[in-house]
Design a protein around this motif. Structure first.
Motif, PDB file in Angstrom:
ATOM      1  N   LYS A 197     -28.265  10.153  34.499  1.00 20.81           N
ATOM      2  CA  LYS A 197     -29.965   9.670  34.339  1.00 20.81           C
ATOM      3  C   LYS A 197     -30.288   8.790  33.066  1.00 20.81           C
ATOM      4  O   LYS A 197     -30.783   7.813  33.073  1.00 20.81           O
ATOM      5  CB  LYS A 197     -31.202  10.774  34.651  1.00 20.81           C
ATOM      6  N   LYS A 198     -29.823   9.359  31.972  1.00 18.76           N
ATOM      7  CA  LYS A 198     -29.848   8.872  30.657  1.00 18.76           C
ATOM      8  C   LYS A 198     -29.212   7.627  30.779  1.00 18.76           C
ATOM      9  O   LYS A 198     -29.808   6.231  30.457  1.00 18.76           O
ATOM     10  CB  LYS A 198     -29.319   9.662  29.579  1.00 18.76           C
TER      11      LYS A 198
ATOM     12  N   THR B 109     -28.235   5.429  33.265  1.00 19.60           N
ATOM     13  CA  THR B 109     -28.916   4.577  34.236  1.00 19.60           C
ATOM     14  C   THR B 109     -30.198   4.145  33.795  1.00 19.60           C
ATOM     15  O   THR B 109     -30.380   2.774  33.555  1.00 19.60           O
ATOM     16  CB  THR B 109     -29.405   5.511  35.499  1.00 19.60           C
ATOM     17  N   ASP B 110     -30.988   4.797  32.941  1.00 19.90           N
ATOM     18  CA  ASP B 110     -32.212   4.491  32.265  1.00 19.90           C
ATOM     19  C   ASP B 110     -31.954   3.273  30.991  1.00 19.90           C
ATOM     20  O   ASP B 110     -32.665   2.293  31.085  1.00 19.90           O
ATOM     21  CB  ASP B 110     -33.081   5.727  31.467  1.00 19.90           C
ATOM     22  N   GLU B 111     -30.652   3.564  30.470  1.00 14.87           N
ATOM     23  CA  GLU B 111     -30.407   2.547  29.576  1.00 14.87           C
ATOM     24  C   GLU B 111     -29.869   1.534  29.828  1.00 14.87           C
ATOM     25  O   GLU B 111     -30.323   0.249  29.398  1.00 14.87           O
ATOM     26  CB  GLU B 111     -29.270   3.300  28.496  1.00 14.87           C
TER      27      GLU B 111
ATOM     28  N   ALA C 112     -32.995  -0.535  31.379  1.00 20.41           N
ATOM     29  CA  ALA C 112     -33.732  -1.050  30.180  1.00 20.41           C
ATOM     30  C   ALA C 112     -33.064  -2.320  29.574  1.00 20.41           C
ATOM     31  O   ALA C 112     -33.823  -3.324  29.300  1.00 20.41           O
ATOM     32  CB  ALA C 112     -33.873   0.051  29.316  1.00 20.41           C
TER      33      ALA C 112
END
Length: 157
Positions: A142-143, A145-147, A150
């Motif tokens: 998840k981390k 993917t978020d990065e 963004a």
């Protein structure tokens, strides 16, 4: 002893009341109304509806009519049918694949869009197998993917 008889009598009365409830029957107004509406909407009642118990017909029809056949939802008909095809390919369900392919085409999907929907289903299945089978840490995924998203958003601006 009187209290026990009172409680037992109350339980007997409650059980008798439950047994007196009449179960729904095929002639049930909701099933009859649903079959009439299916006939009016589709021009016939497909056998798939007849596989359902009578008590489930109205609910099943309401679900299909309220989402899949409803033109006033957030997703257009083509998108819904392409999604249906992608899921059908994964289940797999030959009935659903046949139906959703034709329904997607009826809603304007091209052969290329149909191929792409099935390809996306295959990609998702592939990566689900890899991620789950390899036991990739969900929090890390998840981390990352978020990065990634963004960074892609920042790059597009």
């Amino acid at each position: 002893m009187l209290r026990l008889i009172g409680k037992t009598g109350l339980l007997t009365l409650a059980a008798a009341a439950l047994l007196a409830v009449t179960p729904a029957r095929a002639e049930d107004a909701s099933a009859t109304a649903a079959y009439k509406d299916i006939q009016a909407t589709l021009g016939s009642v497909p056998d798939m509806f007849k596989t359902l118990p009578d008590v489930a017909v109205a609910g099943a029809w309401a679900e299909i009519k309220g989402v899949q056949l409803n033109p006033n939802t957030a997703l257009d008909g083509k998108t819904k049918e392409l999604m249906g095809l992608a899921v059908a390919a994964q289940i797999p369900c030959q009935y659903c694949i046949y139906f959703h392919t034709l329904a997607a085409k009826a809603n304007g999907a091209s052969d290329e869009e149909i191929k792409e929907a099935v390809a996306m289903a295959a990609i998702v299945r592939h990566w689900s197998t890899m991620l789950n089978g390899s036991q990739v840490d969900l929090a890390t995924f998840k981390k990352q993917t978020d990065e990634l998203l963004a960074a892609a958003k920042a790059k597009s601006q």
